[in-house]
Design a protein around this motif. Structure first.
Motif, PDB file in Angstrom:
ATOM      1  N   GLY A 248       0.323  -3.450   9.497  1.00  0.00           N
ATOM      2  CA  GLY A 248       0.666  -2.576  10.622  1.00  0.00           C
ATOM      3  C   GLY A 248       2.115  -2.776  10.981  1.00  0.00           C
ATOM      4  O   GLY A 248       2.459  -3.694  11.737  1.00  0.00           O
TER       5      GLY A 248
ATOM      6  N   GLU B 290      -7.023   4.914   7.418  1.00  0.00           N
ATOM      7  CA  GLU B 290      -6.747   6.323   7.107  1.00  0.00           C
ATOM      8  C   GLU B 290      -7.923   6.951   6.361  1.00  0.00           C
ATOM      9  O   GLU B 290      -8.223   8.131   6.537  1.00  0.00           O
ATOM     10  CB  GLU B 290      -5.442   6.431   6.297  1.00  0.00           C
ATOM     11  CG  GLU B 290      -4.228   6.222   7.202  1.00  0.00           C
ATOM     12  CD  GLU B 290      -3.027   5.626   6.503  1.00  0.00           C
ATOM     13  OE1 GLU B 290      -2.964   5.642   5.263  1.00  0.00           O
ATOM     14  OE2 GLU B 290      -2.129   5.123   7.220  1.00  0.00           O
TER      15      GLU B 290
ATOM     16  N   HIS C 212      -9.642   1.424   4.363  1.00  0.00           N
ATOM     17  CA  HIS C 212      -8.403   1.581   5.127  1.00  0.00           C
ATOM     18  C   HIS C 212      -8.660   2.550   6.281  1.00  0.00           C
ATOM     19  O   HIS C 212      -9.410   3.510   6.137  1.00  0.00           O
ATOM     20  CB  HIS C 212      -7.289   2.103   4.214  1.00  0.00           C
ATOM     21  CG  HIS C 212      -5.954   2.073   4.874  1.00  0.00           C
ATOM     22  ND1 HIS C 212      -5.550   3.044   5.767  1.00  0.00           N
ATOM     23  CD2 HIS C 212      -4.942   1.167   4.818  1.00  0.00           C
ATOM     24  CE1 HIS C 212      -4.336   2.737   6.211  1.00  0.00           C
ATOM     25  NE2 HIS C 212      -3.948   1.601   5.657  1.00  0.00           N
TER      26      HIS C 212
ATOM     27  N   GLY D 114       2.080   2.436  10.739  1.00  0.00           N
ATOM     28  CA  GLY D 114       3.046   3.520  10.600  1.00  0.00           C
ATOM     29  C   GLY D 114       3.734   3.923  11.898  1.00  0.00           C
ATOM     30  O   GLY D 114       4.398   4.945  11.965  1.00  0.00           O
TER      31      GLY D 114
ATOM     32  N   GLU E 195      -5.748  -4.792  10.368  1.00  0.00           N
ATOM     33  CA  GLU E 195      -4.729  -3.770  10.611  1.00  0.00           C
ATOM     34  C   GLU E 195      -5.043  -3.013  11.904  1.00  0.00           C
ATOM     35  O   GLU E 195      -5.845  -2.058  11.884  1.00  0.00           O
ATOM     36  CB  GLU E 195      -4.690  -2.771   9.454  1.00  0.00           C
ATOM     37  CG  GLU E 195      -4.364  -3.383   8.114  1.00  0.00           C
ATOM     38  CD  GLU E 195      -3.725  -2.361   7.180  1.00  0.00           C
ATOM     39  OE1 GLU E 195      -2.603  -2.619   6.741  1.00  0.00           O
ATOM     40  OE2 GLU E 195      -4.330  -1.313   6.920  1.00  0.00           O
TER      41      GLU E 195
ATOM     42  N   ALA F 289      -0.913   0.131  15.232  1.00  0.00           N
ATOM     43  CA  ALA F 289       0.321  -0.451  14.671  1.00  0.00           C
ATOM     44  C   ALA F 289       0.679   0.150  13.311  1.00  0.00           C
ATOM     45  O   ALA F 289       1.779  -0.064  12.819  1.00  0.00           O
ATOM     46  CB  ALA F 289       0.151  -1.962  14.524  1.00  0.00           C
TER      47      ALA F 289
ATOM     48  N   MET G 227       4.484  -4.089   9.400  1.00  0.00           N
ATOM     49  CA  MET G 227       5.165  -5.313   8.984  1.00  0.00           C
ATOM     50  C   MET G 227       6.400  -4.900   8.185  1.00  0.00           C
ATOM     51  O   MET G 227       6.333  -3.983   7.362  1.00  0.00           O
ATOM     52  CB  MET G 227       4.256  -6.212   8.128  1.00  0.00           C
ATOM     53  CG  MET G 227       4.831  -7.622   7.960  1.00  0.00           C
ATOM     54  SD  MET G 227       3.929  -8.644   6.757  1.00  0.00           S
ATOM     55  CE  MET G 227       2.707  -9.419   7.771  1.00  0.00           C
TER      56      MET G 227
ATOM     57  N   LEU H   9      -0.400  -6.651   4.321  1.00  0.00           N
ATOM     58  CA  LEU H   9      -0.630  -5.374   3.650  1.00  0.00           C
ATOM     59  C   LEU H   9       0.429  -4.435   4.209  1.00  0.00           C
ATOM     60  O   LEU H   9       0.422  -4.113   5.405  1.00  0.00           O
ATOM     61  CB  LEU H   9      -2.054  -4.866   3.929  1.00  0.00           C
ATOM     62  CG  LEU H   9      -2.464  -3.554   3.236  1.00  0.00           C
ATOM     63  CD1 LEU H   9      -2.312  -3.639   1.715  1.00  0.00           C
ATOM     64  CD2 LEU H   9      -3.911  -3.186   3.565  1.00  0.00           C
ATOM     65  N   ILE H  10       1.352  -4.067   3.352  1.00  0.00           N
ATOM     66  CA  ILE H  10       2.570  -3.406   3.810  1.00  0.00           C
ATOM     67  C   ILE H  10       2.563  -1.952   3.376  1.00  0.00           C
ATOM     68  O   ILE H  10       2.419  -1.676   2.179  1.00  0.00           O
ATOM     69  CB  ILE H  10       3.834  -4.059   3.170  1.00  0.00           C
ATOM     70  CG1 ILE H  10       3.670  -5.570   2.953  1.00  0.00           C
ATOM     71  CG2 ILE H  10       5.083  -3.708   3.946  1.00  0.00           C
ATOM     72  CD1 ILE H  10       3.688  -6.403   4.157  1.00  0.00           C
TER      73      ILE H  10
ATOM     74  N   ASN I 257       0.870  -1.175   0.000  1.00  0.00           N
ATOM     75  CA  ASN I 257       0.000   0.000   0.000  1.00  0.00           C
ATOM     76  C   ASN I 257       0.908   1.226   0.000  1.00  0.00           C
ATOM     77  O   ASN I 257       1.457   1.584   1.026  1.00  0.00           O
ATOM     78  CB  ASN I 257      -0.890  -0.035   1.260  1.00  0.00           C
ATOM     79  CG  ASN I 257      -1.725   1.226   1.398  1.00  0.00           C
ATOM     80  OD1 ASN I 257      -1.805   2.037   0.476  1.00  0.00           O
ATOM     81  ND2 ASN I 257      -2.352   1.390   2.553  1.00  0.00           N
TER      82      ASN I 257
HETATM   83  P1  PGA Z   1       2.540   0.394   7.621  1.00  0.00           P
HETATM   84  O1  PGA Z   1       1.121   0.590   6.905  1.00  0.00           O
HETATM   85  O2  PGA Z   1       3.122  -0.886   7.128  1.00  0.00           O
HETATM   86  O3  PGA Z   1       3.346   1.593   7.222  1.00  0.00           O
HETATM   87  O4  PGA Z   1       2.273   0.359   9.099  1.00  0.00           O
HETATM   88  C1  PGA Z   1       0.268  -0.500   6.686  1.00  0.00           C
HETATM   89  C2  PGA Z   1      -1.021  -0.018   6.097  1.00  0.00           C
HETATM   90  O5  PGA Z   1      -1.491   1.058   6.491  1.00  0.00           O
HETATM   91  O6  PGA Z   1      -1.605  -0.682   5.217  1.00  0.00           O
END
Ligand code: PGA
Length: 251
Positions: free
Chosen positions: A212, A97, A95, A173, A167, A171, A214, A232-233, A9
């Motif tokens: 989260g 966000e 997501h 970011g 997610e 966790a 990862m 999901l990275i 992502n």
């Molecule tokens: P992150 O984001 O790996 O930077 O924590 C994951 C995501 O929001 O999909």
């Protein structure tokens, strides 16, 4: 039996030219991968990404959002048909966000999931608890309810095609990751909810990812658990070497 997925992502990072460069870097590094690999650039970079992905079937294209109406007076929104024409196969929906900054609700998530499935896009539906919800001990209830609402009205046949990304918001970011036992436990619980909504067989077929923070260092342990079917990275997907290392755990 569930084919794992590593999805990047990219969030609001990368211009079209940077997108091409990153994809060119990733391509040779994942040539031998056996899992599904998805990259999700911004909408404005999808065309460049499609061109850069020509000649490889290793990496699929995903979008970061979509709208649930076909077309019309919805300024700024993007339709499934546009995404399909750009070669998009996956779409991230709900997501945290988008829930936090753009008023995405369980109701709009549900409408988007339904439309994506109708159009044969594979939705990657995000669920996850906030830090307060975790501290109050309502993680399972929170993600269970989000899952039920996101898939409301989706039949068992279609539900098998849905990908869920668990997610935890605290966790994302932050550099804080759920322990592999915690993440696996919550994902098992989501599978339990799917079994209640549908049946045990369907729940065994749905792929559920963890997301989260990862990264190349912790992915191996998270991905070796019984129920985590990939990742999901975010941040780590912007570095080709790190992303390829995460993919390497599944090869
Ligand atoms: P992150 O984001 O790996 O930077 O924590 C994951 C995501 O929001 O999909």
């Amino acid at each position: 039996m569930r084919k794992p997925i590593i999805a990047g992502n990219w969030k609001m990072n990368m211009t079209p030219s940077q997108t091409v460069k990153l994809i060119e870097e990733i391509k040779p590094l994942v040539a031998e991968a056996r899992c599904e690999i998805v990259v999700c650039p911004t909408h404005t970079c999808l065309f460049a990404a499609k061109e850069a992905l020509k000649g490889t079937d290793r990496i699929s294209l995903g979008a970061q959002d979509m709208f649930y109406e076909e077309r019309g007076a919805f300024t700024g929104e993007v339709s499934c048909e546009s995404l399909l024409e750009l070669g998009v196969r996956y779409v991230i929906i709900g997501h945290s966000e988008r829930r936090q900054y753009f008023a995405e609700s369980d109701e709009t998530v549900s409408k988007k999931v339904t439309k994506a499935l109708e159009k044969r896009l594979i939705p990657i539906v995000c669920v996850g608890e906030s830090l307060t919800q975790k501290q109050r001990g309502v993680t399972n209830e929170t993600v269970g309810l989000q899952t039920r609402l996101a898939l409301f009205g989706v039949g068992a046949g279609n539900a098998e095609d849905v990908v869920i990304a668990y997610e935890p918001i605290w966790a994302i970011g932050t550099g804080m990751t759920a322990t592999s036992a915690e993440a696996n436990g919550t994902i098992r619980r989501i599978r339990g909810v799917l079994a209640e909504m549908y049946n045990p067989e369907t729940s065994r077929k749905v792929r559920i990812l963890y997301g989260g923070s990862m990264n190349a260092g912790n992915a191996g342990e998270l991905l070796s658990t019984s129920d985590i079917d990939g990742g999901l990275i975010g941040g780590a997907s912007l570095k080709s070497g790190d992303f390829a290392q995460i993919v390497g755990n599944l090869s």
